[in-house]
Design an enzyme around this catalytic site. Sequence first.
Site, mmCIF file in Angstrom:
data_model
loop_
_atom_site.group_PDB
_atom_site.id
_atom_site.type_symbol
_atom_site.label_atom_id
_atom_site.label_comp_id
_atom_site.label_asym_id
_atom_site.label_seq_id
_atom_site.Cartn_x
_atom_site.Cartn_y
_atom_site.Cartn_z
ATOM 1 N N GLY A 97 45.418 53.490 44.095
ATOM 2 C CA GLY A 97 46.284 53.059 43.007
ATOM 3 C C GLY A 97 47.640 53.735 43.079
ATOM 4 C CB THR A 119 34.440 39.301 49.001
ATOM 5 O OG1 THR A 119 33.597 38.667 49.974
ATOM 6 C CG2 THR A 119 35.833 38.686 49.082
ATOM 7 C CG LEU A 120 36.844 44.853 49.175
ATOM 8 C CD1 LEU A 120 37.374 45.920 50.122
ATOM 9 C CD2 LEU A 120 36.184 45.472 47.958
ATOM 10 C CD GLU A 121 38.523 39.930 43.657
ATOM 11 O OE1 GLU A 121 38.840 40.808 42.849
ATOM 12 O OE2 GLU A 121 37.423 39.375 43.645
#
Length: 177
Positions: A97, A119-121
């Site tokens: 972040g 699955t990553l956005e």
Amino acid sequence: MILTGPAIAAAVAAGEITIDPFDPARLSPNAYDWRLGDTLRVCDGDLDAAAPTAFTEQTIPAAGLVLRPGLLYLGVTHERTGSETFAQMLNGDRTIGSLGIWVHVSAPLGHQGHAIRWTLEIRAARPVRVYPGMTFGKLVFLAAFGTPASYQQQIAKYAATDGIDISRLYEEIGAGR
């Protein structure tokens, strides 16, 4: 109720939690530090909820890959995780972040019985270089109350997912048209 790091380790040893590969050094007081896998899909053009998303897939080289603002990246966790006993919550963490990376904001819940590579956005606020295998977030395990219902036993769009998967909302929209 959230599991502590020692409780996660005990559940892995007892076969109640799958983390593959598992590294006890990645345990923190209430989570497991998961890593970015080695593949990204870059979503191309305009996105349409009623159509499959076009994408370009690429391997992240050892020297890293620069994420660009304005693009949607779909990535994958290095680890395969799951549990028939516990639900999971996958999030980014402060370290990424602080680099302006938003990861997995919309779908952090992993149901009981769903053992997957997530699955990553991924979105970047500024150009930022990422590397395969770098720590990318925290995974917590939650005790579930009530009668368990394994996700793998459900008729669900993503039950067979084991890696990067595009949105399948088009399946619902197409069926209703």
